[in-house]
Design a protein around this motif. Structure first.
Motif, PDB file in Angstrom:
ATOM      1  N   TYR B 156     -20.691  16.405 -76.481  1.00 22.93           N
ATOM      2  CA  TYR B 156     -19.235  16.480 -76.420  1.00 22.93           C
ATOM      3  C   TYR B 156     -18.910  17.031 -75.039  1.00 22.93           C
ATOM      4  O   TYR B 156     -19.135  18.206 -74.752  1.00 22.93           O
ATOM      5  CB  TYR B 156     -18.672  17.370 -77.527  1.00 22.93           C
ATOM      6  N   LEU B 157     -18.389  16.140 -74.209  1.00 18.67           N
ATOM      7  CA  LEU B 157     -18.219  16.463 -72.792  1.00 18.67           C
ATOM      8  C   LEU B 157     -16.746  16.473 -72.408  1.00 18.67           C
ATOM      9  O   LEU B 157     -16.050  15.477 -72.578  1.00 18.67           O
ATOM     10  CB  LEU B 157     -18.959  15.429 -71.930  1.00 18.67           C
ATOM     11  N   THR B 255     -19.857  20.869 -73.647  1.00 19.26           N
ATOM     12  CA  THR B 255     -19.493  21.552 -72.412  1.00 19.26           C
ATOM     13  C   THR B 255     -18.074  21.218 -71.985  1.00 19.26           C
ATOM     14  O   THR B 255     -17.561  20.142 -72.283  1.00 19.26           O
ATOM     15  CB  THR B 255     -20.452  21.184 -71.263  1.00 19.26           C
ATOM     16  N   ALA B 258     -18.227  19.106 -67.698  1.00 16.79           N
ATOM     17  CA  ALA B 258     -18.780  17.781 -67.374  1.00 16.79           C
ATOM     18  C   ALA B 258     -17.763  17.001 -66.545  1.00 16.79           C
ATOM     19  O   ALA B 258     -17.076  16.101 -67.037  1.00 16.79           O
ATOM     20  CB  ALA B 258     -19.136  17.041 -68.654  1.00 16.79           C
ATOM     21  N   ARG B 261     -15.668  13.705 -67.290  1.00 14.51           N
ATOM     22  CA  ARG B 261     -15.664  13.314 -68.698  1.00 14.51           C
ATOM     23  C   ARG B 261     -14.518  14.053 -69.366  1.00 14.51           C
ATOM     24  O   ARG B 261     -14.450  15.289 -69.302  1.00 14.51           O
ATOM     25  CB  ARG B 261     -16.993  13.662 -69.381  1.00 14.51           C
TER      26      ARG B 261
END
Lengths: 377, 377, 377, 377
Positions: B156-157, B255, B258, B261
């Protein structure tokens, strides 16, 4: 081999590689490289790996130890060299386009037909047919996996003269190049789609454009000659709608002005039970949609055409290790050498090349007449 | 509904839409919107379409004409509100994470269990389960289309605080938010992968990072208060390797750093006879590889999950007309209302939410202990 | 609102949502839903959220409490309703195509011009203009980011009747639908490209195809009536090459036979210093190539058009949380209501819709004449 | 060259091509091909283009006319051959992994250090460093285009033994192969990420998995020997989280069980002002996100790394004409020959190879200890 520019370099790499990666019935020998200037030809022979250099192609063709002539020169010299080679009973591989005029192309096809009896074989170099993903596409269509083809959508997009101040170049002069985007890159998508469908274009309506009419002239090095501009006498872009003999509707576009597209040969085919999509900028991939799948799990499959089951691939690397641009040229040599050894006819023949020429002529005629025209010899 | 920020807005749109696009057994009425400040709550009620506003959630919960409480507040108030609502025999939908601590989450699960006998139902809002492409992925796995799952790869960015000078925010304070990327977005990929596999994470090894330890503080408007910086007390990023009870190996990353993203929830699953890949940045697409296909035509299929055969889709638009982020919330309401009407248990339950909490706790414990840890209550 | 099929459902969702997600100067009221059958209209009004139902649109238009008429019927009734509404000084939103004939479209444009003085405003529903990625594309072109446009490449690809045994449908009858793929979906790419370039198509050469000439007829439910087939009297596919007034070369294709493509509106634009590419099957993305970048780092950028900086997006969700098909309709309502409140003219106007009609007519004329034709009133 | 399997074939193509496409200071001569069996070595020498064949590598190393030894054997013989060659003052190119044990790798690094004084140079064959898109990525990072690196996300995904009934193979035996996915493909992503960041992994936590413990045994041809199964003694998959010395957080995965992924080397790097993404299955492309762009036009750029401005590309073809897998090997030869001629040290050195070995060892140690471990000699 005659000519040692871009195509000469690609062909040399193919001749050098074919027998190393594939099992060939005979071992090709890279004998003589011909060029216009003996000094540059000699340097090129050393660089590209040919045993000798020469500047008189006629005397090379006359040699008994030469079995095959590979023509990599610009289109305006193809006819003369190819006909002479065929008359000398040599096999001939000729770069596309077959010639700059239909008249020349016809003479070449005739020469190939006459030489056939002597055992000489002739092939025209539409090398993109031999990209594995493209050859796979043809297999899938031939096997009925897309059904009756209704739509062909083909583009050849480049951008190397999109900048209006890009300098003149022989490819922009009608006398040297015959035509512009149409003959240089449009020829490829005409050939590819006819090859994929195993069908021929029957009628076209077209437009040709020259967006930039004159350009600066380069002097020595990269410097431009001030205050002088050359006239662009070929098309920058060609667009045409085509009817295939079998009923498919084709929409084509070839241009050197597609900013950001470098060598995008894009082909989509929609049939009654499946579709295919290809883009040379991602050349190891073929997208395939199978409409016989249930709707819940149907989707375009990204087939990485790097499996041993795919055409030409088994000779190379394991799955997932992609091939590059020049591999198509190696495959061309392999197919040619195998066909000659087997006594069969390598394709595309000069007659195939002549038909492409007819289509290109009809496109030019249609663009001028502003109306649909039948493709006719 | 309690709370009217980002989640309140999304839930309101879902309540407004559910009965219009789907056939529901009962018609939801958007009765009261609660906020801390009556002025702002009133403005929000008008904007978001609620009949009344209130600033005392306890009195609203006490009302007889209220059947359901939808909790969209930050995590530190979930337990108190949810338990009170369940004790008042109201249905509860609670935004994730279930709570900021496992203790609270356990109390909530207990309250839900006790209220169950009164007919009250409780659900936690892991809304991404209800994206059609995700729900389709679960079906394919359940139907054996990927075989035994060996690999789970989930990320999950986001990048909203990748800039070290992005200002402080309540989500960066442990007291308010409970944890950082781990609880906010890591929780989603823990829930999603457990849901997709119908399995649970059993062991983890992990790392948590806070790349930027202090940040400027925003005053009024967008202006920063000079010379003052706030301490970031939560993680910016979490990485963990997990063993699922059924044997699959999971590799996870959540994070907020990223760069580029935006909301990339990416999940890949590799099984013994197939694979799946999903990315929320292209949310209407599920990629599916079927290894039972012959090698020559196998490839990841880009399934456009917009067919009537796909979960939830028939209620919306024709094929190819994609859905957006908030549709998952509408599906959540639809499923909840249908379950309540049918007397079944809507999922994910508070017990599911509690289990996710256990996993998150174990990740924190592992990151501190620098060793693998079993997930344990 | 008149009509309650596919478009009625989309428009209803837009009317319901616009004032909840955007700040509007007035609050729209969903007053009356008109249909041909009062029973079905009443059911639809309940389902779609309208206060009343009616079966006589004339009496509804006569009502004083109605300010705006939203026309979602098939094209053959657009002119009659729109002209009546404009004569009654109501605002009008009319679904595309404006009408089934140019004559009708002209009458509508005239009616709109006359009603303008009374304050009534008219707009035609080319909703794809209001997809954020498309609106962003127009901004970039207007700001000179692609330079002089040379190429426009537009396709609208669907496949819902690619199967020759898909049953008849009113959209396949010329009397009801006016035309086939050309008017239904070709109209969108004509409008979109003219909008993006802020230019008009001046000349065309075209082909129209009906691949499947007759089809089975559906009886009740999904069952087909045996031994009866209906005649398809519209085009299945349209292909045309166009010259824009400003000099760009356009290549267009609209088809319902592109197997595997569900709603692929694909537009590429190549200019002297940049390019854009869009595909509605990935509707939250715009690809942009900036040729002023150094060659080493130039490339098509995948812009996720979900930033607050992008048109319409700020009212919705955070970055990376994509929108869906119906959001364009909401934006249409928002723009219309804002324009009416501000006293400006919402676009596309009926004159814009009439121009599209002229282009479509010219395409039909060209396909019949087998030659290039100028677009002319 | 010693060894003539997969790597021998790739190295041969590189030796044959390097001086033809690049201008080299010296012309490599393909002198002797060594194998264990003189018959098969002779056949391979003919096929792959070597002047002679031999079955005793010691005598070949002893020859004065041999300047360089290229080691393409399995890992268990690397140390012995490389040390002997270095002691004989030959240059050495050794395939990865440097050795099957750290002890051997240390001995090799020592031998290289001692031979350095004699002028002999040693390099280990991490060939993916020399894919143009990868080399470009390193340049962009070195030039600060992504800023401080926070995240490294690297996967090497294959699927050739995902089928539990795929037969045994020497790569699945610890004695021969040293390790499984970890050493074979995990080594590449360890080297690549350290190379890209110009940094070293300092700590790891890891898991190793053998999903299929025993497999059928192949007899002659493709037939399996009934009732016999061999034990798989290496890992099928490795997952690890790593801390780089410079602070970046790395998440790694190497597996032979990623159904549908053929040779997917995927690397993503997120920095404070930019990001990069690469996938070897689309090897001519590098994705680059520049966070210094305005939000409205920021996006991952698909850089087609085929421009003359990109590393290695100018020697090949025009823009858009992609390279393939074996080109990295050609670049390796070019760089090695140029370094030797210039008296500089070709990289990656044996010390670099030894460091990778230390990382791999630490991963194994961590997986066993179930805790974080520092990378230590």
């Amino acid at each position: 081999m005659i000519g040692h520019a871009f195509m000469g370099k690609a062909h040399s790499q193919a001749w050098r590689t074919a027998a190393r990666m594939f099992e060939l019935p005979v071992e090709p020998v890279m004998a003589v490289l011909c060029g216009q200037d003996i000094g540059r030809a000699t340097a090129a022979a050393v660089q590209l790996g040919w045993a000798e250099a020469a500047d008189d192609w006629r005397s090379v063709i006359a040699r008994d130890d030469i079995d095959l002539v590979d023509i990599c020169t610009p289109g305006d010299s193809h006819a003369e060299i190819a006909i002479a080679a065929l008359e000398a009973c040599k096999h001939v591989i000729c770069e596309k386009p077959l010639a700059n005029s239909t008249l020349e192309a016809e003479a070449m096809a005739n020469a190939a037909a006459q030489a056939h009896a002597t055992g000489a074989r002739a092939m025209v170099g539409f090398t993109y047919r031999r990209v594995p993903a493209v050859a796979l596409a043809r297999q899938l269509i031939a096997n009925g996996r897309v059904g009756d083809v209704r739509h062909v959508r083909a583009q050849y997009l480049q951008d190397w003269i999109a900048d209006p101040e890009a300098p003149m170049n022989w490819r922009l002069e009608k006398d040297r190049a015959g035509s512009g985007a149409l003959g240089d890159i449009g020829a490829h998508i005409v050939d590819l789609t006819q090859y994929l469908l195993d069908d021929q274009i029957a009628q076209v309506t077209a437009d040709l454009r020259t967006f930039v009419k004159d350009r600066p002239i380069a002097g020595t090095g990269d410097a431009l000659i001030p205050d002088r501009r050359g006239l662009v006498t070929v098309d920058d872009a060609a667009a045409f709608i085509a009817t295939f003999a079998g009923g498919a509707l084709g929409v084509f576009e070839a241009t050197r002005f597609a900013t950001g597209r470098k060598n995008a040969i894009r082909i989509e085919i929609n049939g009654s039970c499946g579709s295919l999509a290809f883009d040379f900028e991602d050349m190891n991939v073929l997208h395939f949609y199978d409409a016989t799948e249930p709707a819940a799990t149907a989707g375009f499959r990204r087939i990485l055409a790097t499996e041993p089951e795919h055409p030409y691939v088994e000779a190379w690397w394991p799955a997932g290790h992609g091939l590059g641009y020049e591999h198509g040229f190696t495959h061309q040599i392999v197919d040619f050498v195998n066909a000659v050894a087997a006594g069969t006819d390598p394709t595309p023949t000069f007659v195939d090349g002549l038909h492409v020429q007819h289509v290109l002529d009809t496109i030019e005629r249609s663009a001028e007449a502003r109306s649909w025209q039948p493709v006719a010899p």
